[in-house]
Design a protein around this motif. Structure first.
Motif, PDB file in Angstrom:
ATOM      1  N   VAL A  38      -3.535  -3.129 -10.596  1.00 42.71           N
ATOM      2  CA  VAL A  38      -3.745  -4.550 -10.299  1.00 42.71           C
ATOM      3  C   VAL A  38      -2.849  -4.981  -9.136  1.00 42.71           C
ATOM      4  O   VAL A  38      -3.273  -5.721  -8.244  1.00 42.71           O
ATOM      5  N   ALA A  39      -1.609  -4.510  -9.110  1.00 43.92           N
ATOM      6  CA  ALA A  39      -0.688  -4.859  -8.032  1.00 43.92           C
ATOM      7  C   ALA A  39      -1.188  -4.320  -6.695  1.00 43.92           C
ATOM      8  O   ALA A  39      -1.133  -5.012  -5.664  1.00 43.92           O
ATOM      9  N   ILE A  40      -1.688  -3.096  -6.681  1.00 41.59           N
ATOM     10  CA  ILE A  40      -2.215  -2.511  -5.438  1.00 41.59           C
ATOM     11  C   ILE A  40      -3.439  -3.281  -4.958  1.00 41.59           C
ATOM     12  O   ILE A  40      -3.568  -3.603  -3.766  1.00 41.59           O
ATOM     13  N   ILE A  41      -4.345  -3.588  -5.856  1.00 45.27           N
ATOM     14  CA  ILE A  41      -5.553  -4.340  -5.478  1.00 45.27           C
ATOM     15  C   ILE A  41      -5.177  -5.724  -4.960  1.00 45.27           C
ATOM     16  O   ILE A  41      -5.731  -6.197  -3.959  1.00 45.27           O
ATOM     17  N   ALA A  42      -4.217  -6.371  -5.607  1.00 42.22           N
ATOM     18  CA  ALA A  42      -3.789  -7.700  -5.158  1.00 42.22           C
ATOM     19  C   ALA A  42      -3.152  -7.631  -3.781  1.00 42.22           C
ATOM     20  O   ALA A  42      -3.429  -8.464  -2.913  1.00 42.22           O
ATOM     21  N   SER A  43      -2.315  -6.627  -3.539  1.00 46.43           N
ATOM     22  CA  SER A  43      -1.670  -6.517  -2.228  1.00 46.43           C
ATOM     23  C   SER A  43      -2.685  -6.210  -1.135  1.00 46.43           C
ATOM     24  O   SER A  43      -2.603  -6.748  -0.024  1.00 46.43           O
ATOM     25  N   LEU A  44      -3.664  -5.355  -1.439  1.00 45.37           N
ATOM     26  CA  LEU A  44      -4.708  -5.066  -0.453  1.00 45.37           C
ATOM     27  C   LEU A  44      -5.551  -6.298  -0.142  1.00 45.37           C
ATOM     28  O   LEU A  44      -5.900  -6.558   1.016  1.00 45.37           O
TER      29      LEU A  44
END
Length: 146
Positions: A38-44
């Protein structure tokens, strides 16, 4: 008296040895994986939004500059038309006569200036000596310029 045998049907799962701590660890790992995902998707997604914001900002700046260029080109065209109307020889003559009180010169007011004739031979001699000194000095300066 005959004792009736009761048939107890207990169904037990097959015996497997597993530790209770590993089950908790697996759940924690799954939660951690989900959180990282979720953190990676949010940052992207934030990165993509930031890029689009920059693109929008640059396009606004380009539009503003294009409008300014169009405005300056219109002013430039108007000034060219004004210059063309001002440089009309008839208009210049009219302004000179009316505002500046100028007159066309009469024949007795014209003075001719005689320029002395210098023979070509003297010009060539001077120019050749100048060329010699120029070429020497130019070569010397060329060495220093390198």
């Amino acid at each position: 008296m005959i004792v009736a045998q009761k048939d107890y049907n207990y169904q037990y799962p097959p015996y497997t040895s597993y530790e209770k701590g590993s089950e908790k660890k697996a759940k924690k790992n799954a939660k951690l994986k989900n959180l990282v995902l979720v953190a990676i998707i949010a940052s992207l997604s934030l990165l993509v939004l930031y890029r689009y914001a920059l693109i929008y900002e640059k396009s606004l700046a380009i539009d503003k500059l294009e409008k300014q260029i169009q405005y300056t080109e219109n002013i430039n065209q108007q000034l060219r038309a004004e210059i063309a109307s001002m440089s009309n020889p008839a208009r210049i003559e009219e302004i000179a006569k009316e505002r500046l009180k100028m007159q066309v010169p009469e024949k007795n007011q014209i003075v001719y200036v005689k320029v002395e004739y210098v023979p070509n031979m003297a010009k060539n001699e001077v120019s050749e000596t100048m060329k010699r000194t120029d070429s020497f000095f130019m070569r010397l300066l060329g060495v220093f310029n390198r």
